[in-house]
Design a protein around this motif. Structure first.
Motif, mmCIF file in Angstrom:
data_model
loop_
_atom_site.group_PDB
_atom_site.id
_atom_site.type_symbol
_atom_site.label_atom_id
_atom_site.label_comp_id
_atom_site.label_asym_id
_atom_site.label_seq_id
_atom_site.Cartn_x
_atom_site.Cartn_y
_atom_site.Cartn_z
ATOM 1 N N SER A 252 -6.818 7.596 3.453
ATOM 2 C CA SER A 252 -6.226 7.793 4.772
ATOM 3 C C SER A 252 -6.977 8.952 5.393
ATOM 4 N N GLY A 253 -8.007 8.645 6.185
ATOM 5 C CA GLY A 253 -8.988 9.638 6.563
ATOM 6 C C GLY A 253 -9.087 9.894 8.059
ATOM 7 N N ILE A 254 -9.542 11.087 8.382
ATOM 8 C CA ILE A 254 -9.788 11.496 9.764
ATOM 9 C C ILE A 254 -11.006 12.410 9.790
ATOM 10 N N LEU A 255 -11.498 12.665 10.991
ATOM 11 C CA LEU A 255 -12.505 13.700 11.172
ATOM 12 C C LEU A 255 -11.915 15.058 10.769
ATOM 13 N N PRO A 256 -12.717 15.970 10.195
ATOM 14 C CA PRO A 256 -14.172 15.886 10.082
ATOM 15 C C PRO A 256 -14.695 15.222 8.813
ATOM 16 N N PRO B 113 6.691 18.602 7.364
ATOM 17 C CA PRO B 113 5.367 17.983 7.270
ATOM 18 C C PRO B 113 4.386 18.651 8.222
ATOM 19 N N PRO B 114 3.077 18.655 7.924
ATOM 20 C CA PRO B 114 2.500 18.058 6.716
ATOM 21 C C PRO B 114 2.688 18.941 5.491
ATOM 22 N N PHE B 115 3.115 18.334 4.382
ATOM 23 C CA PHE B 115 3.312 19.058 3.146
ATOM 24 C C PHE B 115 1.965 19.385 2.499
ATOM 25 N N ALA B 116 1.951 20.470 1.708
ATOM 26 C CA ALA B 116 0.765 20.765 0.910
ATOM 27 C C ALA B 116 0.597 19.667 -0.141
ATOM 28 N N HIS B 117 -0.621 19.139 -0.276
ATOM 29 C CA HIS B 117 -0.884 18.056 -1.207
ATOM 30 C C HIS B 117 -1.703 18.544 -2.401
ATOM 31 N N ASP B 118 -1.612 17.805 -3.487
ATOM 32 C CA ASP B 118 -2.240 18.164 -4.752
ATOM 33 C C ASP B 118 -2.965 16.933 -5.285
ATOM 34 N N TYR B 119 -4.287 17.000 -5.353
ATOM 35 C CA TYR B 119 -5.095 15.833 -5.705
ATOM 36 C C TYR B 119 -5.583 15.845 -7.147
ATOM 37 N N ARG B 120 -4.959 16.693 -7.988
ATOM 38 C CA ARG B 120 -5.313 16.732 -9.398
ATOM 39 C C ARG B 120 -4.669 15.567 -10.152
ATOM 40 N N ALA B 121 -5.272 15.251 -11.316
ATOM 41 C CA ALA B 121 -4.873 14.054 -12.059
ATOM 42 C C ALA B 121 -3.390 14.042 -12.396
ATOM 43 N N ASP C 117 -1.054 -2.780 -4.692
ATOM 44 C CA ASP C 117 -2.277 -3.409 -4.202
ATOM 45 C C ASP C 117 -3.281 -2.363 -3.745
ATOM 46 N N LEU C 118 -2.795 -1.294 -3.140
ATOM 47 C CA LEU C 118 -3.688 -0.275 -2.595
ATOM 48 C C LEU C 118 -3.062 1.098 -2.771
ATOM 49 N N LEU C 119 -3.819 2.018 -3.364
ATOM 50 C CA LEU C 119 -3.417 3.410 -3.459
ATOM 51 C C LEU C 119 -4.386 4.234 -2.631
ATOM 52 N N GLN C 120 -3.855 4.918 -1.610
ATOM 53 C CA GLN C 120 -4.677 5.655 -0.665
ATOM 54 C C GLN C 120 -4.529 7.167 -0.872
ATOM 55 N N VAL C 121 -5.641 7.863 -0.860
ATOM 56 C CA VAL C 121 -5.604 9.321 -0.866
ATOM 57 C C VAL C 121 -5.063 9.777 0.491
ATOM 58 N N HIS C 122 -4.029 10.594 0.457
ATOM 59 C CA HIS C 122 -3.348 10.975 1.683
ATOM 60 C C HIS C 122 -3.926 12.274 2.257
ATOM 61 N N ALA D 213 0.839 -1.196 0.000
ATOM 62 C CA ALA D 213 0.000 0.000 0.000
ATOM 63 C C ALA D 213 0.875 1.247 0.000
ATOM 64 N N SER D 214 0.512 2.219 -0.852
ATOM 65 C CA SER D 214 1.161 3.520 -0.799
ATOM 66 C C SER D 214 0.079 4.591 -0.918
ATOM 67 N N LYS D 215 0.483 5.823 -1.178
ATOM 68 C CA LYS D 215 -0.455 6.951 -1.095
ATOM 69 C C LYS D 215 -0.282 7.889 -2.285
ATOM 70 N N CYS D 216 -1.269 8.767 -2.459
ATOM 71 C CA CYS D 216 -1.228 9.701 -3.571
ATOM 72 C C CYS D 216 -1.653 11.088 -3.115
ATOM 73 N N GLY D 217 -1.399 12.070 -3.986
ATOM 74 C CA GLY D 217 -1.647 13.464 -3.650
ATOM 75 C C GLY D 217 -0.420 14.136 -3.073
ATOM 76 N N CYS D 218 0.631 13.369 -2.874
ATOM 77 C CA CYS D 218 1.843 13.875 -2.238
ATOM 78 C C CYS D 218 2.619 14.771 -3.209
#
Length: 307
Positions: free
Chosen positions: A161-165, A96-104, A124-129, A81-86
């Motif tokens: 990779s989620g948290i409240l809210p 950290p935390p670095f500014a993330h970019d969720y564009r294609a 196997d798993l790509l997680q939105v960070h 598993a790794s992450k994206c938006g980084c």
């Protein structure tokens, strides 16, 4: 003894209840200094110890590179598993935390770099960070990008990779196969949301499940597990008189096995660059969840989870 495995939601994968978080292999200056040979020994010991899930991120320095270099040849032995938006190239002076970019374009460039570093054709798993809002992902067409990557075979499953809210909204979207959620005996804010994710058919990866080592100054406890205010973890521990409930267990064993006792947990991700700590974590995980009567007593002492 062996480590118990559980289904990872609707993915069809079975994962060990203890996973390995590779952040501690990121290297200096943001992580502990570790020699290349030692990084290789740790990673191979993870697999030799029976762990079959490894979690990393482009945000974790040299972590992906070291996974590919030292256990890429054992790729069939672990769920990766790794992450994206980084950010692709954060400033050396950024913290950290670095500014993330969720564009294609950023997600696609990131996954190509991750696959190259990890020495694999497929994650196997790509997680939105970093738990962006639903509105942000809609603006950036994040989900469409992840689905396209899945259809192209570059990833098998997509996660958050989620948290409240924003976590309740993430679960309601119905698109994520797996959620990575912070949780421990002293950080129970997301306790009911773990159950909600499972009821929606998703797998759950718990981070912070060892609470940075339980109440011990050398483990960062005073700084607060995973973002809690300074001293808050200690205050919660003491107010519930948890030391009175340990029996013959040490604090770290207790904390880890409490996390494993959540019925909605698929796996908890615990990282270390220390071989002795790794062996201890594996030994504790092999014992499995707390005895049912101990778990019930602890939950009673703690009271309702905050939310």
């Amino acid at each position: 003894m062996t480590i118990e495995t559980r289904p990872l939601g609707r993915t069809g994968a079975d994962v060990t209840i203890l996973g390995y978080g590779a952040m501690e292999l990121r290297g200096a200056p943001r992580g502990p200094a570790i020699e290349e040979d030692e990084a290789g020994r740790v990673l191979n010991a993870v697999l030799d110890g029976g762990i079959n899930l490894i979690d990393t991120s482009p945000d974790y320095g040299r972590s992906e590179e070291r996974i590919g270099r030292y256990i890429g040849h054992r790729r069939g032995e672990y769920f990766l598993a790794s992450k994206c938006g980084c950010p692709l190239d954060p400033s050396p002076d950024a913290t950290p935390p670095f500014a993330h970019d969720y564009r294609a374009e950023n997600i696609r460039a990131g996954i190509e770099r991750s696959l190259s570093r990890l020495g694999t054709d497929t994650l196997d798993l790509l997680q939105v960070h970093m738990s962006p809002s639903r509105a942000q992902m809609e603006t950036d067409h994040t989900i469409e990008t992840l689905v396209a990557l899945r259809d192209e075979g570059k990833v098998r499953f997509i996660g958050m990779s989620g948290i409240l809210p924003h976590l309740p909204d993430h679960i309601a979207m119905g698109v994520f196969d797996v959620f990575q959620i912070p949780y421990s005996v002293v950080q129970r804010e997301h306790e009911d949301l773990i159950t909600a994710a499972v009821e929606a058919g998703a797998g759950t990866l718990i981070r912070g499940g060892a609470a940075r080592g339980a109440p011990a100054d050398d483990k960062g406890w005073q700084q607060g597990p995973l973002g809690l205010p300074e001293g808050e973890g200690q205050r919660r521990w003491e107010s519930a008189r948890i030391d009175d409930l340990l029996g013959d267990m040490g604090r770290l064993e207790f904390v880890l096995r409490f996390t494993l006792s959540h019925p909605g947990l698929s796996s908890t991700i615990v990282g270390t660059s220390n071989m002795a700590h790794l062996r201890s974590n594996i030994a504790f995980a092999e014992k499995g969840p707390l005895p049912a009567e101990v778990y019930a007593s602890v939950k009673s002492a703690l009271g309702p989870a905050s939310s």
